[in-house]
Structure formats: structure tokens, C-alpha cells
Design an enzyme around this catalytic site. Structure first.
Site, PDB file in Angstrom:
ATOM      1  N   ASP A  26       0.857  -1.189   0.000  1.00 42.34           N
ATOM      2  CA  ASP A  26       0.000   0.000   0.000  1.00 42.34           C
ATOM      3  C   ASP A  26       0.895   1.242   0.000  1.00 42.34           C
ATOM      4  O   ASP A  26       1.765   1.378   0.859  1.00 42.34           O
ATOM      5  CB  ASP A  26      -0.888  -0.040   1.250  1.00 42.34           C
ATOM      6  CG  ASP A  26      -1.977   1.010   1.235  1.00 42.34           C
ATOM      7  OD1 ASP A  26      -2.079   1.758   0.236  1.00 42.34           O
ATOM      8  OD2 ASP A  26      -2.712   1.097   2.226  1.00 42.34           O
TER       9      ASP A  26
ATOM     10  N   ASP B  83      -3.579   2.321  -5.526  1.00 42.51           N
ATOM     11  CA  ASP B  83      -2.283   2.302  -4.825  1.00 42.51           C
ATOM     12  C   ASP B  83      -2.111   1.141  -3.866  1.00 42.51           C
ATOM     13  O   ASP B  83      -1.250   1.185  -3.003  1.00 42.51           O
ATOM     14  CB  ASP B  83      -2.061   3.626  -4.093  1.00 42.51           C
ATOM     15  CG  ASP B  83      -2.839   3.699  -2.799  1.00 42.51           C
ATOM     16  OD1 ASP B  83      -3.997   3.238  -2.781  1.00 42.51           O
ATOM     17  OD2 ASP B  83      -2.288   4.201  -1.806  1.00 42.51           O
ATOM     18  N   GLU B  84      -2.913   0.101  -4.002  1.00 43.76           N
ATOM     19  CA  GLU B  84      -2.706  -1.044  -3.121  1.00 43.76           C
ATOM     20  C   GLU B  84      -3.105  -2.329  -3.810  1.00 43.76           C
ATOM     21  O   GLU B  84      -3.980  -2.336  -4.676  1.00 43.76           O
ATOM     22  CB  GLU B  84      -3.446  -0.883  -1.791  1.00 43.76           C
ATOM     23  CG  GLU B  84      -4.922  -0.729  -1.953  1.00 43.76           C
ATOM     24  CD  GLU B  84      -5.651  -0.679  -0.612  1.00 43.76           C
ATOM     25  OE1 GLU B  84      -5.397  -1.528   0.254  1.00 43.76           O
ATOM     26  OE2 GLU B  84      -6.488   0.214  -0.455  1.00 43.76           O
TER      27      GLU B  84
HETATM   28 MG   LIG Z   1      -2.468   3.925   0.310  1.00 44.95          MG
END
Ligand SMILES: [Mg+2]
Length: 494
Positions: free
Chosen positions: A16, A110-111
Site C-alpha cells: 500500500d 495504490d494497493e
Molecule cells: Mg495507500
């Protein structure tokens, strides 16, 4: 209810990025490094999409209204989101995972989860694997990330949260209870403010408290699905595989509303139309699905998906409608809703083949309808514990920058954060705008170091709106908007 068979090694990773949007801004604009940065709507009703750690230290959180964020952190630099840049950085982060595993399951921009079961740890053991992965992602993308590992998705995701910022946490199976039990229930998937409040009323604050509750108490307090889910979660019983989900293995539709929806009745009333649209696409491709996922994007731009799986793939329209309604029931609707989506996945082989033959359908833009993250993951993309600030959204202010026209900067389009070019001073970004139409531009890039700020008048000077740079420093091509504003229109996808 019996315990599932869990793996014996902590080989599931959750990666993340830290304060992702704000970190990209700091990576590209040297003058912002080490300073509070807020990314989000800059209008009077804007909300914070991301806050740098320097801003978080002042109490700012994502989904907060920009007005309260500015009050809490008046020295912060506020910029509009640049999704084209974030997408390019995201691809680099995902590449670090794909170097190590075929099974990578993105949850959001983003993860992602990755199954590292095929990796043989070196002398550093699993912590060494996690550190290598983290360093590689940072090397490729140039923004800070955190990595959590555990024997389940549940633990890996909690571990990456514990690792933030810029760290790694590996939870070995024998340490799992020590890790899980002291956690507040609010940090768990599927526990939003409403559930947390109900649990608090029966004295449940931590996972340990939760584990002490019998199944029938939990289902009574939270309902059947959520109650039995938490019963399992409290024990670390999570055997969901990391699913490499390909976009065209699902068929779906989503609907962005002209006006945010408030309350369950309003949202539920919109569901059948979205299901029908998704069903039409499913049918076209030979149509039978096993998993039905409901996706809800809130006004604060956080997204929650909930999935219901059927015993076998079905093309029965009524059964799929019913499953979608059950999936939506699992979503806690604590905030106004701006988007509702439904995806059918786990398609029958016939349906998958038809989809493959159909060729590249819709572009795989992140956030596109039925994007891969609808892979049946409870809580995928949810931001546990994010404080909601309902009623303060400003969808216009959060419009993807990609939709603004490149070329000579028009006064109406000027907004802080935009990339511009000047024939003499070169490439820079708009720091602020003034009522008289003048703009302050700071001339700098990741490659130049901190640059100086100059006031310019776009009416008389050649200030050109240009595309963002990618992680490699090259200008990104003008792409499709990340989220098409399609008020009142159902857009097909998958
Ligand atoms: Mg994040």
C-alpha cells in the site's frame, strides 16, 4: 462454523502506497517535500482526497472537508488531483509485485495483494522478502510504500496498515493472536462507524472482545452476513485466495449520479437499473456468473465493494438481482453515495470464452466499470476508519485534470496543482490563482530541485497547460478521463 485450513507461512503480501496522491506531488515538486500537502477539491465544498504525513500530523484526514483541513493546517499547499500522473506511478508499484508473483490482485490505484507462496525466502526469511519488495517498489515508483505480510489477506492488510509509513510488518502465524487481539474492532474490514457503535453497546471494543462473543450474539447485533463474517475475522479465519482478476472476466455496469444519494432506500431504488445493465452485458457474452459484486463510491471518494457468491454459476436474472441486493446490503451506507456499480464475475467457461473472443472491450482505465478490483473481496478499497464528513463533497472540484484541455491556459481552467509550461521559464506548476486572473507558477520538476515562483498573467503571457510527467520524467500522453462524468446515465463496462 469450523476453521478453514490456513497456510502455514506468511506468504500473502499487501502493498500500500503511503499518502499516495500527496506523495506523487511531493516526488514531482521538490518544494513540497517535507511540507504539508493536501490533494482534493479546491472549491468551497471540496474534500480532501489525500493528505501528506506532514498534514496528517496536524490532524487532517482524507474525506475531511477542505475547509476544515485548511483551518487545521493553514500552511498546507492545496492542489487538485492529477489522476494521469497517479495512474502512471500506480503501474510501477504493481510492476514490483508482478515481478514476484503471477497472482496480483489490485484493490485500488495504490494497493494490491500478491500471493508470494512460490517465493523461497533467503536468509532474511519472510521479513527479508517483504523488505526487498518494498525497496523494489520504491525504486520503480519513487514514492513511499508499506508492505504487510501474513498467512491471510486479512492479516496482510492489517499488517501493512501497522507498517505505515514506509515500513514492513510480517506477522508469523504463531504471532497472529498477539497482533490481532489488541486491535480495535474499527480497524477490521467490514466494521464501519455504525457496526462499531453497535458492538460498543455490547462492550466490544477490541478483537479480543469480539472473539469472546458467541456467533448468535454477533448475528443478532449485526445481521447474519456481517455477524458471521466478524465471527470468522475475530479468529483470523480467512482463506480467500489472491485472485488474479482480469478485467474481461467480469461483466458489469456502474452509474454515477448527478446528485448524491442519501440513505439505503434511495440507493437500493437505483440498484435494479444498474443490475439490468450489467445483466445485458453478461447475456451478450454467454452469461452465467457465480459472484455478484456491489460497488459503492461515496461522496468522499472512498470506495467499498461487497461480494456475494452463489453455489454455482447462474444466468438466472432473478437470482442475480437477488444476489446483488444481498451484496448491497453488506455495504454500510454511512455517507452520501455518488456511484453505484454491479459486476458479475466467476463467469462460466463459456462466458469467459465469449468475452475473450470479443477482443479488447473497454479500456482498462482504473476506476472503469467492473475494474479488476471487483474480484469479490469484502472491503476491497475500503478505507477503514476514515472519518466521513458527509455533505461536503464537490464533484466538480474533483474532476480529473485529464479532462481539462491542454494548450493555452484559460483563466477558467486555472487551478492549483496543474502542470504548465512557459516559453522562457520552462515547466512548472500552478501554486495559486488570483481573482484578477493572474497565476503563481513554480518552475521546477523532480529533476531540477526546488524552483522559484513567478506571478504570470495568462491573458498576456504564453502559459500553456501541459500533461503531467510520469515516474520516468517523460510527459504522459493525453488519456481517457479516469472517471467519465455521466450524470444520469448508466455506463456499461467489463
Ligand atoms: Mg495507500
Amino acid at each position: 462454523m469450523t476453521a478453514p485450513r490456513l497456510r502455514t507461512e506468511p506468504s500473502i503480501a499487501h502493498l500500500d502506497a503511503d499518502a499516495f496522491f500527496a506523495s506523487v506531488e511531493q516526488a514531482q515538486r521538490p518544494s513540497l517535500r517535507g511540507r504539508p500537502v493536501l490533494v482534493g477539491g479546491t472549491g468551497p465544498r471540496g474534500v480532501v482526497a489525500a493528505a501528506s504525513y506532514e498534514a496528517r500530523a496536524m490532524g487532517v484526514r482524507s474525506a475531511m472537508s477542505m475547509a476544515s483541513a485548511r483551518r487545521a493546517c493553514p500552511q498546507a499547499t492545496v492542489v487538485v488531483p492529477r489522476f494521469d500522473a497517479y495512474t502512471a506511478y500506480s503501474a510501477r508499484i504493481m510492476a514490483a509485485l508482478r515481478e514476484r508473483s503471477d497472482a496480483v490482485e489490485p484493490l485500488s490505484i495504490d494497493e494490491a495483494f500478491a500471493d508470494l507462496g512460490a517465493v523461497r525466502p533467503g536468509p532474511g526469511g519472510w521479513p527479508g522478502v517483504a523488505r526487498d519488495l518494498r525497496e523494489r517498489a520504491v525504486e520503480l515508483a519513487g514514492v513511499p510504500v508499506s508492505v504487510g505480510m501474513g498467512r491471510s489477506k486479512l492479516v496482510a492488510k492489517l499488517a501493512s496498515a501497522a507498517a505505515k509509513p514506509a515500513g514492513v510488518v510480517v506477522v508469523a502465524p504463531e504471532d497472529e493472536d498477539a497482533f490481532l487481539l489488541p486491535m480495535p474492532v474499527r480497524s477490521l474490514w467490514g466494521v464501519g462507524p455504525v457496526s462499531a457503535e453497535r458492538l460498543e453497546k455490547i462492550g466490544v471494543r477490541t478483537v479480543e472482545d469480539l472473539r469472546g462473543q458467541p456467533l448468535d450474539t454477533l448475528t443478532m447485533v449485526l445481521g447474519d452476513a456481517a455477524g458471521s463474517n466478524l465471527f470468522r475475522v475475530a479468529r483470523g479465519w480467512d482463506d480467500r485466495p489472491v485472485a488474479e482478476t482480469r478485467e474481461r472476466k467480469s461483466a458489469g455496469a456502474e452509474h454515477t449520479f448527478e446528485r448524491d444519494l442519501h440513505g439505503r432506500a434511495e440507493v437500493a431504488a437505483q440498484l435494479p437499473a444498474v443490475v439490468d445493465q450489467a445483466y445485458a452485458r453478461l447475456e451478450r457474452h454467454g452469461g452465467a456468473a457465480r459472484t455478484v459484486t456491489a460497488k459503492v463510491r461515496f461522496a468522499g471518494f472512498s470506495t467499498v465493494t461487497r461480494a456475494v457468491s452463489l453455489p454455482s454459476p447462474t444466468a438466472d436474472r432473478a437470482a442475480l438481482h437477488e444476489a446483488a441486493a444481498r451484496a448491497l446490503d453488506l455495504v454500510e451506507l454511512t455517507e452520501p453515495v455518488r456511484l453505484l456499480g454491479v459486476a458479475f464475475s466467476g463467469l462460466s467457461e463459456h462466458a469467459q470464452l465469449m468475452l475473450d473472443l470479443a477482443g479488447p472491450a473497454d479500456p482498462a482505465a482504473p476506476g472503469s466499470p467492473a475494474a479488476p478490483d471487483l474480484g469479490g473481496d469484502p472491503g476491497a478499497g475500503a478505507d477503514p476508519g476514515a472519518g466521513a464528513d458527509p455533505g461536503t463533497d464537490d464533484p466538480d472540484a474533483l474532476r480529473p485534470v485529464a479532462r481539462r484541455r491542454r494548450g493555452r491556459l484559460r483563466v477558467d481552467d486555472a487551478a492549483p496543482g496543474l502542470d504548465v509550461r512557459h516559453p522562457v521559464h520552462g515547466r512548472g506548476w500552478v501554486v495559486r490563482t488570483r481573482d484578477d486572473g493572474r497565476v503563481a507558477v513554480r518552475f521546477e520538476t523532480a529533476a531540477t530541485g526546488p524552483g522559484r515562483q513567478i506571478w504570470l498573467d495568462p491573458a498576456t503571457e504564453e502559459v500553456e497547460l501541459v500533461g503531467a510527467l510520469g515516474p520516468d520524467g517523460a510527459e504522459l500522453p493525453e488519456g481517457p478521463a479516469e472517471e467519465q462524468p455521466a450524470p444520469g446515465r448508466v455506463s456499461g463496462g467489463g
